[in-house]
Motif scaffolding. Structure first.
Motif, short mmCIF file in Angstrom:
data_model
loop_
_atom_site.label_atom_id
_atom_site.label_comp_id
_atom_site.label_asym_id
_atom_site.label_seq_id
_atom_site.Cartn_x
_atom_site.Cartn_y
_atom_site.Cartn_z
N PRO A 9 4.19 4.99 -12.91
CA PRO A 9 5.10 6.12 -13.17
C PRO A 9 6.24 6.11 -12.15
CG PRO A 9 3.11 6.89 -12.07
CD PRO A 9 2.90 5.44 -12.34
N PRO A 10 7.40 6.69 -12.50
CA PRO A 10 8.50 6.75 -11.53
C PRO A 10 8.20 7.74 -10.41
CG PRO A 10 9.07 7.94 -13.54
CD PRO A 10 7.73 7.31 -13.78
N GLY A 11 8.95 7.61 -9.31
CA GLY A 11 8.88 8.62 -8.25
C GLY A 11 7.74 8.44 -7.26
N LEU A 12 7.09 7.27 -7.27
CA LEU A 12 5.99 7.06 -6.32
C LEU A 12 6.53 6.94 -4.90
CD1 LEU A 12 3.80 4.50 -8.31
CD2 LEU A 12 3.38 6.95 -7.99
N HIS A 13 5.72 7.32 -3.94
CA HIS A 13 6.11 7.26 -2.53
C HIS A 13 5.96 5.84 -1.98
CE1 HIS A 13 5.22 11.49 -3.29
NE2 HIS A 13 6.10 11.75 -2.34
N PRO A 14 6.69 5.53 -0.89
CA PRO A 14 6.62 4.18 -0.32
C PRO A 14 5.19 3.72 -0.03
CG PRO A 14 8.43 5.38 0.67
CD PRO A 14 7.72 6.36 -0.23
N ASP A 15 4.35 4.60 0.51
CA ASP A 15 2.97 4.19 0.82
C ASP A 15 2.25 3.69 -0.44
OD1 ASP A 15 3.23 4.83 3.49
OD2 ASP A 15 2.36 6.83 3.27
N THR A 16 2.55 4.31 -1.57
CA THR A 16 1.92 3.92 -2.83
C THR A 16 2.54 2.63 -3.37
OG1 THR A 16 1.65 6.27 -3.25
CG2 THR A 16 1.25 4.79 -5.11
N LEU A 17 3.88 2.56 -3.31
CA LEU A 17 4.57 1.35 -3.80
C LEU A 17 4.11 0.12 -3.02
CD1 LEU A 17 8.18 2.81 -4.15
CD2 LEU A 17 6.60 2.22 -6.02
N ALA A 18 3.85 0.29 -1.71
CA ALA A 18 3.45 -0.85 -0.88
C ALA A 18 2.08 -1.39 -1.30
CB ALA A 18 3.40 -0.43 0.59
N LEU A 19 1.31 -0.60 -2.00
CA LEU A 19 -0.01 -1.02 -2.48
C LEU A 19 0.00 -1.46 -3.93
CD1 LEU A 19 -2.00 1.84 -0.83
CD2 LEU A 19 -2.64 -0.56 -0.65
N ARG A 20 0.90 -0.87 -4.72
CA ARG A 20 0.75 -0.98 -6.17
C ARG A 20 1.82 -1.81 -6.87
NH1 ARG A 20 -4.35 0.32 -7.95
NH2 ARG A 20 -5.21 1.77 -6.43
N THR A 21 2.91 -2.17 -6.17
CA THR A 21 3.96 -2.93 -6.85
C THR A 21 3.64 -4.41 -6.84
OG1 THR A 21 5.51 -1.36 -5.89
CG2 THR A 21 6.46 -3.21 -7.04
N GLY A 22 3.86 -5.07 -7.95
CA GLY A 22 3.64 -6.52 -8.03
C GLY A 22 3.36 -6.90 -9.47
N LEU A 23 3.16 -8.19 -9.70
CA LEU A 23 2.88 -8.66 -11.06
C LEU A 23 1.53 -8.14 -11.53
CD1 LEU A 23 3.98 -12.41 -10.97
CD2 LEU A 23 5.21 -10.46 -11.96
N ALA A 24 1.36 -8.10 -12.82
CA ALA A 24 0.08 -7.73 -13.43
C ALA A 24 -0.97 -8.76 -13.03
CB ALA A 24 0.23 -7.69 -14.94
N PRO A 25 -2.26 -8.36 -12.99
CA PRO A 25 -3.30 -9.34 -12.68
C PRO A 25 -3.39 -10.41 -13.78
CG PRO A 25 -4.26 -7.20 -13.26
CD PRO A 25 -2.79 -7.01 -13.18
N SER A 26 -4.03 -11.52 -13.46
CA SER A 26 -4.23 -12.58 -14.45
C SER A 26 -5.29 -12.14 -15.46
CB SER A 26 -4.70 -13.86 -13.74
OG SER A 26 -6.06 -13.71 -13.38
N GLN A 27 -5.66 -13.02 -16.36
CA GLN A 27 -6.66 -12.68 -17.38
C GLN A 27 -8.02 -12.35 -16.78
OE1 GLN A 27 -5.47 -15.71 -16.75
NE2 GLN A 27 -6.74 -17.36 -17.58
N TYR A 28 -8.21 -12.66 -15.48
CA TYR A 28 -9.51 -12.39 -14.84
C TYR A 28 -9.58 -10.98 -14.25
CZ TYR A 28 -9.73 -17.38 -15.44
OH TYR A 28 -9.70 -18.63 -15.99
N GLY A 29 -8.46 -10.28 -14.20
CA GLY A 29 -8.50 -8.90 -13.73
C GLY A 29 -8.77 -8.76 -12.24
N GLU A 30 -8.36 -9.77 -11.44
CA GLU A 30 -8.59 -9.66 -9.99
C GLU A 30 -7.93 -8.40 -9.43
OE1 GLU A 30 -6.81 -11.99 -11.47
OE2 GLU A 30 -4.79 -11.79 -10.65
N HIS A 31 -8.61 -7.73 -8.50
CA HIS A 31 -8.09 -6.47 -7.95
C HIS A 31 -7.13 -6.73 -6.79
CE1 HIS A 31 -8.83 -2.25 -6.14
NE2 HIS A 31 -7.95 -2.17 -7.11
N SER A 32 -7.40 -7.78 -6.00
CA SER A 32 -6.48 -8.17 -4.94
C SER A 32 -5.42 -9.09 -5.53
CB SER A 32 -7.27 -8.88 -3.85
OG SER A 32 -6.41 -9.36 -2.85
N ASP A 33 -4.22 -9.09 -4.94
CA ASP A 33 -3.14 -9.96 -5.44
C ASP A 33 -3.62 -11.40 -5.53
OD1 ASP A 33 -0.65 -8.11 -5.28
OD2 ASP A 33 -1.69 -7.84 -3.37
N ALA A 34 -3.29 -12.07 -6.63
CA ALA A 34 -3.69 -13.48 -6.79
C ALA A 34 -2.79 -14.37 -5.96
CB ALA A 34 -3.59 -13.87 -8.26
N LEU A 35 -3.38 -15.43 -5.41
CA LEU A 35 -2.61 -16.43 -4.67
C LEU A 35 -2.44 -17.67 -5.55
CD1 LEU A 35 -1.34 -17.97 -2.35
CD2 LEU A 35 -3.59 -18.11 -1.26
#
Ligand code: PLP
Length: 410
Positions: A9-35
């Motif tokens: 959703p729009p209007g998220l705070h920086p602390d939230t954006l720092a955790l939640r912005t990035g590409l969608a997970p792969s088909q495996y649904g990994e919770h941590s960012d994929a390398l």
């Protein structure tokens, strides 16, 4: 992370954006960012490959051009800085090099603060001078000097605030207005504050530079850099430069910095709390001539710093120990540094471990004594990049040398 079914959703705070912005997970649904530790990408067929190489279809081809882990980092830092886009670079200096290659040509003129990072001074003053780009170095704090330096061929104003090691603050909005009136761009190196404290684009800066090596990683592990700005510059100007010149961010480093950024908000607040405590304590210690920290009311640009930096001073505190001559001042500073047993004697910053530095013989050691004095870097100056150890332990470590200084070293 986000995905097509659950866009953020729009209007998220920086602390939230720092955790939640990035590409969608792969088909495996990994919770941590994929390398995505891969140099190349398999293409479904020759036609798709052709379109992706021509740039008429989105898709990964080769990691010098782009890589999904790097894309996640770029999306995250752009979201935090509030810019349309960002592009990763191998180091902070790689980002500044990319910016110069993209914006400047022979015959152009740059105005840069005299107090920016040493390698940045050399990049403009030595390397780009070789290619016919002229740079005028001006006062960090006197906007009139910047205005007087403007020429018809001025293309770029470059600033960094607060500066290293004296924490001098420049007025980003005033410099942005000046740049735009001159038909030039303003770039701000936001390494010291990070977007948690200061968002230069919201004050009118066109480009924001990062050394991800510092607070974004925050734990002293990898090198990284980025430029944040409008898509028309990031995608159309800097994208082709990194593809051609190769200062690309490694996916492994991007992944480490992505993980570091998850805790950027809490770390920056904790660094600021510790640093202010140390700075206020230092001001009361005998044996200390002056303390430099934007969070102190005694700081020359305290009000500007507080309004520009979310009311916080950041992690770097510098101070002058007493000494009647440069030799005595240096001996006293060395005594304080050598008496520590907890903090690290090193020349980095932006780490959770506190680092103590003598700028006069390290970062500014190759300047002449006259140049150092003009820059305000005395032999008694000590820089602390305050980390996240318990603040009483940091103070006790500095006090160890200060107490003996007062009895027998003065
Ligand atoms: C460290 C630093 C840089 C350069 O970053 P690297 O990642 O070391 O290349 C640029 N600007 C500032 C303010 C820095 O502290």
């Amino acid at each position: 992370m986000t995905d097509n079914e659950r866009p953020l959703p729009p209007g998220l705070h920086p602390d939230t954006l720092a955790l939640r912005t990035g590409l969608a997970p792969s088909q495996y649904g990994e919770h941590s960012d994929a390398l995505f530790l891969t140099s190349g990408f398999v293409q479904p067929d020759a036609e798709t490959s052709m379109r992706r190489f021509a740039g008429t279809e989105q898709g990964y081809t080769y990691s010098r051009t782009s890589n999904p882990t790097v894309t996640s980092f770029e999306q995250r830092i752009a979201a935090l800085e509030g810019t349309e886009a960002a592009i990763g670079a191998s180091t902070g200096m790689g980002a500044i090099l990319m910016m110069c290659m993209g914006l400047l040509k022979a015959g152009d003129h740059v105005i840069c603060s005299r107090s920016v990072f040493g390698s940045t001074l050399n990049l403009f003053g030595k390397e780009f001078a070789k290619f016919g780009v002229e740079t005028t170095f001006v006062s960090q704090t006197d906007v009139a000097e910047w205005r007087a330096a403007v020429k018809p061929n001025t293309k770029l104003l470059f600033a960094e605030t607060p500066t290293n090691p004296l924490t001098e603050v420049c007025d980003i909005r005033a410099l942005a207005d000046l740049a735009h009136a001159a038909g030039a761009l303003l770039a701000v190196d936001n390494c010291f504050c990070t977007p948690i404290l200061q968002r230069p684009a919201s004050l009118g800066a066109d480009l924001v530079i990062h050394s991800g090596t510092k607070h974004l990683d925050g734990q002293g592990r990898v090198m990284a850099g980025a430029i944040c700005g409008p898509s028309k510059l990031i995608v159309d100007v800097f994208g082709p430069i990194v593809r051609t010149a190769g200062m690309a961010l490694s996916p492994f480093n991007a992944w480490v910095v992505l993980k570091g950024m998850e805790t950027l908000g809490v770390r920056m607040k904790a660094h600021g709390t510790n640093a202010l405590d140390v700075a206020q304590w230092l001001e009361k210690q005998p044996g200390i001539a002056r303390v430099y920290y934007p969070g102190l009311t005694s700081h020359a640009q305290h009000d500007l710093a507080m309004s520009q930096q979310s009311g916080q001073g950041g992690a770097v505190v510098s101070f002058d120990v007493v000494g009647d001559t440069p030799e005595t001042a240096r001996a006293n500073a060395f005594h304080v540094i050598n008496s520590t047993r907890v903090v690290s004697v090193a020349t980095n910053l932006g780490d959770v471990k506190t680092i103590i530095t003598h700028p006069g013989t390290t970062s500014h050691g190759r300047l002449t004594e006259a140049q150092r004095q003009a820059a305000g870097i005395g032999q008694g100056l000590i820089r602390l990049a305050v980390g996240l150890e318990h603040v009483e332990d940091i103070k006790a470590d500095i006090a160890r040398g200060l107490s003996t200084l007062n009895s027998d070293k003065k």
